[in-house]
Design a protein around this motif. Structure first.
Motif, mmCIF file in Angstrom:
data_model
loop_
_atom_site.group_PDB
_atom_site.id
_atom_site.type_symbol
_atom_site.label_atom_id
_atom_site.label_comp_id
_atom_site.label_asym_id
_atom_site.label_seq_id
_atom_site.Cartn_x
_atom_site.Cartn_y
_atom_site.Cartn_z
ATOM 1 N N LYS A 170 -9.029 -2.254 3.275
ATOM 2 C CA LYS A 170 -8.716 -1.045 4.034
ATOM 3 C C LYS A 170 -7.839 -0.092 3.202
ATOM 4 C CE LYS A 170 -7.386 1.729 7.510
ATOM 5 N NZ LYS A 170 -6.841 2.737 6.602
ATOM 6 N N LEU A 171 -6.836 -0.665 2.525
ATOM 7 C CA LEU A 171 -5.933 0.160 1.714
ATOM 8 C C LEU A 171 -6.633 0.681 0.463
ATOM 9 C CD1 LEU A 171 -2.648 -1.878 2.175
ATOM 10 C CD2 LEU A 171 -3.162 0.373 3.108
ATOM 11 N N VAL A 172 -7.608 -0.099 -0.052
ATOM 12 C CA VAL A 172 -8.389 0.394 -1.192
ATOM 13 C C VAL A 172 -9.180 1.633 -0.761
ATOM 14 C CG1 VAL A 172 -10.279 -0.156 -2.791
ATOM 15 C CG2 VAL A 172 -8.480 -1.846 -2.356
ATOM 16 N N GLU A 173 -9.679 1.622 0.476
ATOM 17 C CA GLU A 173 -10.367 2.812 1.015
ATOM 18 C C GLU A 173 -9.407 3.997 1.075
ATOM 19 O OE1 GLU A 173 -13.593 3.508 1.947
ATOM 20 O OE2 GLU A 173 -13.973 1.614 0.900
ATOM 21 N N ASP A 174 -8.158 3.744 1.452
ATOM 22 C CA ASP A 174 -7.164 4.820 1.514
ATOM 23 C C ASP A 174 -6.908 5.396 0.122
ATOM 24 O OD1 ASP A 174 -7.016 4.263 4.194
ATOM 25 O OD2 ASP A 174 -5.029 3.337 4.128
ATOM 26 N N ILE A 175 -6.822 4.511 -0.872
ATOM 27 C CA ILE A 175 -6.615 4.965 -2.260
ATOM 28 C C ILE A 175 -7.802 5.824 -2.692
ATOM 29 C CG2 ILE A 175 -6.580 4.168 -4.676
ATOM 30 C CD1 ILE A 175 -3.930 3.636 -3.524
ATOM 31 N N LEU A 176 -9.013 5.362 -2.359
ATOM 32 C CA LEU A 176 -10.215 6.135 -2.718
ATOM 33 C C LEU A 176 -10.151 7.534 -2.108
ATOM 34 C CD1 LEU A 176 -13.056 6.428 -3.928
ATOM 35 C CD2 LEU A 176 -13.964 5.426 -1.812
ATOM 36 N N ALA A 177 -9.760 7.598 -0.842
ATOM 37 C CA ALA A 177 -9.685 8.914 -0.173
ATOM 38 C C ALA A 177 -8.687 9.826 -0.890
ATOM 39 C CB ALA A 177 -9.292 8.722 1.297
ATOM 40 N N VAL A 178 -7.569 9.266 -1.316
ATOM 41 C CA VAL A 178 -6.562 10.064 -2.039
ATOM 42 C C VAL A 178 -7.140 10.553 -3.376
ATOM 43 C CG1 VAL A 178 -4.376 9.884 -3.298
ATOM 44 C CG2 VAL A 178 -4.539 9.037 -0.944
ATOM 45 N N LEU A 179 -7.809 9.653 -4.096
ATOM 46 C CA LEU A 179 -8.358 10.036 -5.406
ATOM 47 C C LEU A 179 -9.401 11.142 -5.248
ATOM 48 C CD1 LEU A 179 -8.720 6.520 -7.108
ATOM 49 C CD2 LEU A 179 -6.893 8.208 -7.411
ATOM 50 N N LEU A 180 -10.231 11.038 -4.216
ATOM 51 C CA LEU A 180 -11.258 12.069 -4.003
ATOM 52 C C LEU A 180 -10.622 13.395 -3.649
ATOM 53 C CD1 LEU A 180 -13.984 9.975 -2.124
ATOM 54 C CD2 LEU A 180 -13.983 10.699 -4.526
ATOM 55 N N ARG A 181 -9.535 13.334 -2.886
ATOM 56 C CA ARG A 181 -8.859 14.576 -2.525
ATOM 57 C C ARG A 181 -8.207 15.228 -3.751
ATOM 58 N NH1 ARG A 181 -4.587 15.477 2.206
ATOM 59 N NH2 ARG A 181 -3.802 17.487 1.489
ATOM 60 N N LEU A 182 -7.603 14.411 -4.616
ATOM 61 C CA LEU A 182 -6.990 14.957 -5.832
ATOM 62 C C LEU A 182 -8.056 15.589 -6.729
ATOM 63 C CD1 LEU A 182 -4.430 12.123 -6.666
ATOM 64 C CD2 LEU A 182 -3.957 14.366 -5.657
ATOM 65 N N GLY A 210 0.822 -1.210 0.000
ATOM 66 C CA GLY A 210 0.000 0.000 0.000
ATOM 67 C C GLY A 210 0.854 1.258 0.000
ATOM 68 N N GLN A 211 1.934 1.224 0.777
ATOM 69 C CA GLN A 211 2.839 2.387 0.826
ATOM 70 C C GLN A 211 3.540 2.578 -0.514
ATOM 71 O OE1 GLN A 211 5.150 1.045 4.147
ATOM 72 N NE2 GLN A 211 3.791 1.987 5.667
ATOM 73 N N GLN A 212 3.876 1.471 -1.177
ATOM 74 C CA GLN A 212 4.516 1.588 -2.492
ATOM 75 C C GLN A 212 3.539 2.183 -3.510
ATOM 76 O OE1 GLN A 212 6.685 -1.834 -3.946
ATOM 77 N NE2 GLN A 212 7.637 -2.181 -1.963
ATOM 78 N N GLN A 213 2.259 1.842 -3.366
ATOM 79 C CA GLN A 213 1.269 2.436 -4.276
ATOM 80 C C GLN A 213 1.172 3.946 -4.033
ATOM 81 O OE1 GLN A 213 -0.664 0.739 -6.894
ATOM 82 N NE2 GLN A 213 -0.563 2.918 -7.344
ATOM 83 N N MET A 214 1.172 4.349 -2.764
ATOM 84 C CA MET A 214 1.149 5.778 -2.443
ATOM 85 C C MET A 214 2.392 6.463 -3.026
ATOM 86 S SD MET A 214 -1.647 6.020 -0.694
ATOM 87 C CE MET A 214 -2.744 5.037 0.333
ATOM 88 N N LEU A 215 3.524 5.762 -2.929
ATOM 89 C CA LEU A 215 4.773 6.316 -3.468
ATOM 90 C C LEU A 215 4.683 6.484 -4.987
ATOM 91 C CD1 LEU A 215 7.717 7.212 -3.183
ATOM 92 C CD2 LEU A 215 8.390 4.794 -3.102
ATOM 93 N N ALA A 216 4.082 5.503 -5.645
ATOM 94 C CA ALA A 216 3.947 5.593 -7.107
ATOM 95 C C ALA A 216 3.061 6.777 -7.497
ATOM 96 C CB ALA A 216 3.375 4.284 -7.662
ATOM 97 N N VAL A 217 1.990 7.007 -6.725
ATOM 98 C CA VAL A 217 1.115 8.159 -7.002
ATOM 99 C C VAL A 217 1.873 9.453 -6.702
ATOM 100 C CG1 VAL A 217 -1.026 9.341 -6.370
ATOM 101 C CG2 VAL A 217 -0.996 6.844 -6.555
ATOM 102 N N GLY A 218 2.562 9.479 -5.556
ATOM 103 C CA GLY A 218 3.318 10.671 -5.179
ATOM 104 C C GLY A 218 4.381 11.013 -6.207
ATOM 105 N N ARG A 219 5.038 9.993 -6.717
ATOM 106 C CA ARG A 219 6.084 10.213 -7.722
ATOM 107 C C ARG A 219 5.493 10.862 -8.977
ATOM 108 N NH1 ARG A 219 9.030 4.982 -9.815
ATOM 109 N NH2 ARG A 219 6.908 4.697 -10.520
ATOM 110 N N ALA A 220 4.317 10.374 -9.403
ATOM 111 C CA ALA A 220 3.667 10.974 -10.583
ATOM 112 C C ALA A 220 3.274 12.425 -10.306
ATOM 113 C CB ALA A 220 2.439 10.153 -10.982
ATOM 114 N N LEU A 221 2.867 12.708 -9.071
ATOM 115 C CA LEU A 221 2.439 14.074 -8.726
ATOM 116 C C LEU A 221 3.611 15.056 -8.728
ATOM 117 C CD1 LEU A 221 -0.099 13.390 -5.841
ATOM 118 C CD2 LEU A 221 -0.612 13.995 -8.223
#
Ligand code: ATP
Length: 240
Positions: A174-186, A144-155
């Motif tokens: 649970k981590l899919v919920e975290d990804i959803l929260a990030v996408l909604l914030r973006l 999950g942290q690596q996925q966040m890193l991949a999104v952060g790197r693109a940003l």
């Protein structure tokens, strides 16, 4: 973030040798719009994103971003024009620290650009766990942290349109919920999103409009709200 341009995909096709992976698909992503592409494994979703980025050749059709014909633009220049890409399977550099991975996402900008440091702080604000782990090797992070890193790197390239290829793959609910929260914030921050997913539930929550791909073709399009109520979509993609 500035508004960006409209992505217009018209009759896009992708072939691998004689195999047709994407057959004449069309859709648009307007500035600030969030669009999903759902479909089963092999439906042609990844090939569509790769063709937009110029990573696989198009065998037909046109792709424009605002006034620019993306057929004439190399992958790294696509990034320079404001389109970010989070590939399937994350592809972080496991042997490099988290912060170095993030800085590599800024390669299309000058590293001396004082804005790069500011963007790094914004990414750390979005993903506090990456700030905590900034000195750790990326390979030591959880999936999950690596996925966040991949999104952060693109940003880090400050995109105005972000293409994401199956960010939920292999993650716990649970981590899919975290990804959803990030996408909604973006989305709230005005970024345009093109989200490719097998997880239809996540996609319907994260997007306003969706394309359903089957066998390389557009099988259905509509608002995410309409599609999530569709009997066939519910049966095939939501398992209801
Ligand atoms: P996934 O969920 O696996 O990402 P997808 O919907 O993204 O699936 P694609 O990966 O775009 O689908 O694949 C579409 C079709 O193209 C599939 O039939 C696949 O086997 C084929 N394909 C993909 N990449 C190649 C390749 N490099 N060479 C030959 N065929 C390929």
């Amino acid at each position: 973030a500035p508004a960006g341009e409209t992505l217009t995909v018209e009759d896009l096709s992708v072939h691998y040798g004689g195999v047709c992976a994407v057959r004449s698909i069309s859709f648009t992503v307007a500035p600030g719009q969030s669009v999903g592409i759902i479909g089963a494994n092999g439906a042609g979703k990844t090939s569509t994103l790769k063709a937009l980025m110029g990573l696989v050749p198009r065998s037909g059709g046109r792709v424009r971003y605002g006034g620019t014909d993306l057929a004439k633009v190399k992958a790294r220049d696509v990034v320079r024009r404001g389109i970010g890409y989070v590939p399937e399977g994350r592809h972080v550099f496991p042997g490099l620290p988290v912060e170095k991975n993030l800085m590599l996402g800024a390669y299309a900008r000058s590293w001396r650009d004082p804005g790069t440091r500011e963007t790094l702080e914004e990414v750390y604000d979005l993903f506090p766990v990456l700030r905590e782990m900034r000195g750790r090797l990326a390979g030591a992070l959880s999936g999950g942290q690596q996925q966040m890193l991949a999104v952060g790197r693109a940003l880090m390239a400050r995109p105005r349109l972000l293409l994401l290829d199956e960010p939920s793959m292999g993650l716990s609910p649970k981590l899919v919920e975290d990804i959803l929260a990030v996408l909604l914030r973006l989305r709230e921050e005005g970024l345009s999103l093109l989200l490719v997913e097998q997880n239809a539930k996540l996609t319907f929550e994260a997007t306003g409009d969706c394309v359903v791909m089957e066998n390389g073709e557009v099988a259905m399009t509509g608002t995410s709200r309409e599609l999530r109520e569709d009997v066939r979509v519910r049966r095939i993609y939501l398992g209801l």
